[in-house]
Every structure is written in C-alpha cells, then in structure tokens.
Design a protein around this motif. Structure first.
Motif, mmCIF file in Angstrom:
data_model
loop_
_atom_site.group_PDB
_atom_site.id
_atom_site.type_symbol
_atom_site.label_atom_id
_atom_site.label_comp_id
_atom_site.label_asym_id
_atom_site.label_seq_id
_atom_site.Cartn_x
_atom_site.Cartn_y
_atom_site.Cartn_z
ATOM 1 N N PRO A 227 0.937 -1.269 -0.125
ATOM 2 C CA PRO A 227 0.105 -0.148 -0.064
ATOM 3 C C PRO A 227 0.838 1.193 -0.033
ATOM 4 N N ALA A 228 2.004 1.376 0.655
ATOM 5 C CA ALA A 228 2.971 2.292 0.476
ATOM 6 C C ALA A 228 3.352 2.650 -0.751
ATOM 7 N N THR A 229 3.348 2.104 -1.837
ATOM 8 C CA THR A 229 3.424 2.170 -3.184
ATOM 9 C C THR A 229 2.380 3.163 -3.943
ATOM 10 N N LEU A 230 1.184 3.232 -3.188
ATOM 11 C CA LEU A 230 0.209 4.167 -3.788
ATOM 12 C C LEU A 230 -0.067 5.323 -3.049
ATOM 13 N N GLU A 231 0.378 6.357 -3.745
ATOM 14 C CA GLU A 231 0.302 7.734 -3.094
ATOM 15 C C GLU A 231 -1.299 7.959 -2.939
ATOM 16 N N THR A 232 -1.580 9.100 -1.836
ATOM 17 C CA THR A 232 -3.014 9.062 -1.653
ATOM 18 C C THR A 232 -2.877 10.730 -1.430
ATOM 19 N N SER A 233 -4.256 11.276 -1.823
ATOM 20 C CA SER A 233 -4.429 12.644 -1.423
ATOM 21 C C SER A 233 -5.958 12.813 -1.072
ATOM 22 N N PHE A 234 -6.395 13.839 -0.594
ATOM 23 C CA PHE A 234 -7.726 14.516 -0.273
ATOM 24 C C PHE A 234 -8.014 15.741 -0.918
ATOM 25 N N LEU A 235 -9.228 15.655 -1.626
ATOM 26 C CA LEU A 235 -9.957 16.671 -2.174
ATOM 27 C C LEU A 235 -10.686 17.236 -1.447
ATOM 28 N N THR A 236 -10.708 18.647 -1.205
ATOM 29 C CA THR A 236 -11.852 19.489 -0.520
ATOM 30 C C THR A 236 -12.072 20.918 -1.046
ATOM 31 N N ARG A 237 -13.028 21.354 -0.914
ATOM 32 C CA ARG A 237 -13.703 22.418 -1.019
ATOM 33 C C ARG A 237 -13.289 23.542 0.047
ATOM 34 N N VAL A 238 -12.610 24.838 -0.220
ATOM 35 C CA VAL A 238 -12.183 25.711 0.620
ATOM 36 C C VAL A 238 -12.714 27.060 0.347
ATOM 37 N N VAL A 239 -13.105 27.813 1.370
ATOM 38 C CA VAL A 239 -13.536 29.329 1.480
ATOM 39 C C VAL A 239 -12.574 29.772 2.519
ATOM 40 N N MET A 240 -11.289 30.449 1.930
ATOM 41 C CA MET A 240 -10.432 31.021 2.798
ATOM 42 C C MET A 240 -10.472 32.532 2.867
ATOM 43 N N THR A 241 -10.624 33.229 4.208
ATOM 44 C CA THR A 241 -10.614 34.596 4.150
ATOM 45 C C THR A 241 -9.789 35.007 5.135
ATOM 46 N N GLU A 242 -9.487 36.311 5.366
ATOM 47 C CA GLU A 242 -8.607 36.889 6.362
ATOM 48 C C GLU A 242 -9.169 36.796 7.726
ATOM 49 N N THR A 243 -10.495 36.966 7.544
ATOM 50 C CA THR A 243 -11.256 36.860 9.076
ATOM 51 C C THR A 243 -12.281 35.971 8.996
ATOM 52 N N ALA A 244 -12.801 35.411 10.073
ATOM 53 C CA ALA A 244 -13.668 34.374 10.054
ATOM 54 C C ALA A 244 -15.089 34.980 9.536
ATOM 55 N N ALA A 245 -15.280 36.229 10.094
ATOM 56 C CA ALA A 245 -16.543 36.912 9.552
ATOM 57 C C ALA A 245 -16.792 36.906 8.149
ATOM 58 N N GLU A 246 -15.829 37.189 7.395
ATOM 59 C CA GLU A 246 -15.885 37.117 5.795
ATOM 60 C C GLU A 246 -16.198 35.862 5.255
ATOM 61 N N ALA A 247 -15.576 34.769 5.737
ATOM 62 C CA ALA A 247 -15.964 33.441 5.470
ATOM 63 C C ALA A 247 -17.392 32.925 5.678
ATOM 64 N N LYS A 248 -17.738 33.492 6.727
ATOM 65 C CA LYS A 248 -19.126 33.123 7.455
ATOM 66 C C LYS A 248 -20.250 33.907 6.093
ATOM 67 N N ALA A 249 -19.888 35.250 6.044
ATOM 68 C CA ALA A 249 -20.678 35.739 4.933
ATOM 69 C C ALA A 249 -20.809 35.111 3.688
#
Length: 313
Positions: A227-249
C-alpha cells in the motif's frame, strides 16, 4: 511523481471578466499556485459546469487545451485533470494527448482518469453513457491500453470496447507518465487504483477518511501490492478569508449542501481542520479548490502559505 499539495480550478466564471479574459484569470491562479508552493495544478474534464457549483451554461474550458496553455504559463507545477472522463476519448488518443502534454511541459504531466459520471454531457454531446458496470469495464480496458503506451510499449488489445494494434506513442520524454485515479468507490474504483494507479485522490466526507484509507490499503494487499507504493491525497472545497466573519458571510450565500464539503475560515482554521481531520489519518497530500474566491488576487497565495507547512515534513 509526488502530489503533496494540489490546486484545482473548477470554475471559469469570474466577475466582470469577458470571455477573452477568462484564460488570463486561470493562468494567474496557476502562476500564483506555483509561486506559493503548490506542486500540482488541476482542472476538471467537463463540457458543462457541474450541478451544485453553478448553471450548466456557465463557462467550461476544455481540459487538455487549457493544460497545454498552462504548460507555457508555468515552469514547475505538475499539470493534470481531476479527472479525465474515460468515456470522452479513445484511450490510445488520450495516451497520445497526455504524452504530448508531458513533452511540451518538460515532464510535468499526470494522467488523472476516472470512469465518467455526468450523464447529461454524454447525452447532449453524443457520447455513449451505458451502465455503471459498463463504464468501469471500459475504464479497465482503457487502462490496459493507456498504461503500456505511456511506457513506450506497443499494445495490441481486441476488447469489448476498444481495439488497438501495435499502437505507437512517440515522442516521449520520460519512461512513463504517472497515472492518478480519483473517487471513493470501494469496490470498483479502489480495485482499479490498486492495480493500475500511481496515485489515488479520495473525495469523501472528512469523517470517512480513516475508513476509506483502510479499504484502499486492503485493495492493495488483495493483489499483493505494498500500500505504501500507492500515493494518496484528499480533495476538499475551501473558502479561505482573512477573517472568520468574511468566510461566514460567503458561506451564508451558498447552498446548504456546500457546508459538509467545505472548510471555511481563516488560514489558520482551514489548516487546523485539514491537519486534525485528514492528514493525521495518513493521507499523503491535499488538493483544494476555491470556487468562490480563488480568482481574487492574493487568495491562492494565502492558501499556499497556510497549507504548505502541513505537507512539507
């Protein structure tokens, strides 16, 4: 090949951007990703925008034309689809296409491939869709053609779906082009990944990551693969902002179904969630998309600076 940090561009609808400027915005994101420490830039392989992201009529650039252009806009990042729909192309032609991308990018192509799933595209473009079982049978047959061609062999296959005879694939730059599969199907997808892929990208809810990894390892062990010869990764959607309030909006304006598949917040928050809920379980890399604000200047750079330390150890 090693994909540790990938940036996927699945959206080509940008505010106040005419058609002739769409690619400029795509290229700017790719260059920013490269400069910020992402090692791979990826696009979707679709003709229409996907349900759940935006209307089908929204702009969607053809994948390999876009990647070929990005090869001239970048210098170090690997280039791939996440992932190529097998049903859209003859497998021998796909092998030729990806190998050509590898040549013009100086050895940076990765073949991302999957069975295909978007029925509307098939119906309206005239591609045969078939059953779920059909599509996976076709995918395995394709991999029996594509894999050897990427290695410079001349396969002859007289299959149920495809036929090639002594198929040449020149010029080639490297001994092979890496193959990446994507998806979370434990029976078909994971078995094919264990047999044919160099890398597997898992797309699932974060709480399911440990289980999916365990099953993928089991699929490797079933055929005697480490199994170590099969690389893995995880895909996700991101909303990244400088403040938590911006992301929440931003999240407040999005459909409810985005919430379980999106990590929203400051760079530190996003990095913390990905570390604590994904990487600690043994996933080897991360792929993110930033559909809502990735095109805004500085956002991709901010994401690279936050996430690169997580996978540089």
């Amino acid at each position: 090949m090693s994909i540790r940090l990938g940036y996927q561009i699945p959206n080509f609808t940008y505010p106040d951007t005419p058609v002739e400027k769409i690619f400029d915005t795509v290229a700017a994101q790719a260059r920013d990703a490269e400069a910020a420490g992402f090692d791979t830039v990826l696009v979707m392989d679709h003709m229409y925008q996907l349900p759940g992201i935006a209307a089908a009529e929204n702009p969607m650039l053809e994948a390999y034309t876009t990647l070929g252009a990005l090869a001239r806009e970048t210098r170090t990042v690997q280039l791939a689809t996440l992932v190529t729909g097998n049903t859209y192309r003859n497998p021998a032609l796909l092998a030729k296409t990806v190998t050509t991308l590898d040549v013009i990018s100086a050895g940076r192509a990765v073949l991302g491939i999957g069975a295909g799933w978007f029925e509307r595209e098939h119906d309206e473009y005239g591609f045969e869709f078939g059953t779920w079982t059909d599509r996976f049978a076709r995918l395995e047959e394709s991999l029996r053609i594509i894999g050897p061609m990427l290695r410079g062999e001349q396969p002859t296959v007289d299959g149920a779906w495809y036929r090639v005879r002594d198929a040449l694939n020149n010029p080639r730059l490297r001994p092979t082009v890496p193959i990446m599969m994507g998806g979370s199907g434990e029976q078909k997808t994971f078995r094919l990944a264990a047999r044919y892929a160099d890398h597997h990208n898992i797309n699932c809810y974060r709480p399911d990551v440990p289980h999916k990894l365990a099953v993928l390892r089991r699929r490797c062990e079933e055929i005697g693969r480490d199994p170590a010869t099969l690389e893995t990764s995880f895909l996700t959607r991101v909303v990244m902002t400088e403040t938590a309030a911006e992301a929440k909006a931003i999240m407040a304006d999005l459909p409810e179904h985005w919430a379980p598949i999106t990590i929203a917040g400051t760079p530190d928050h996003v990095a913390s969630v990905l570390h604590d809920e994904v990487l600690v379980h043994g996933i080897g890399g991360l792929m993110i998309n930033m559909i809502r604000n990735g095109h805004e200047p500085g956002v991709v750079t901010m994401a690279g600076q936050a996430l690169r330390p997580l996978i540089s150890v």
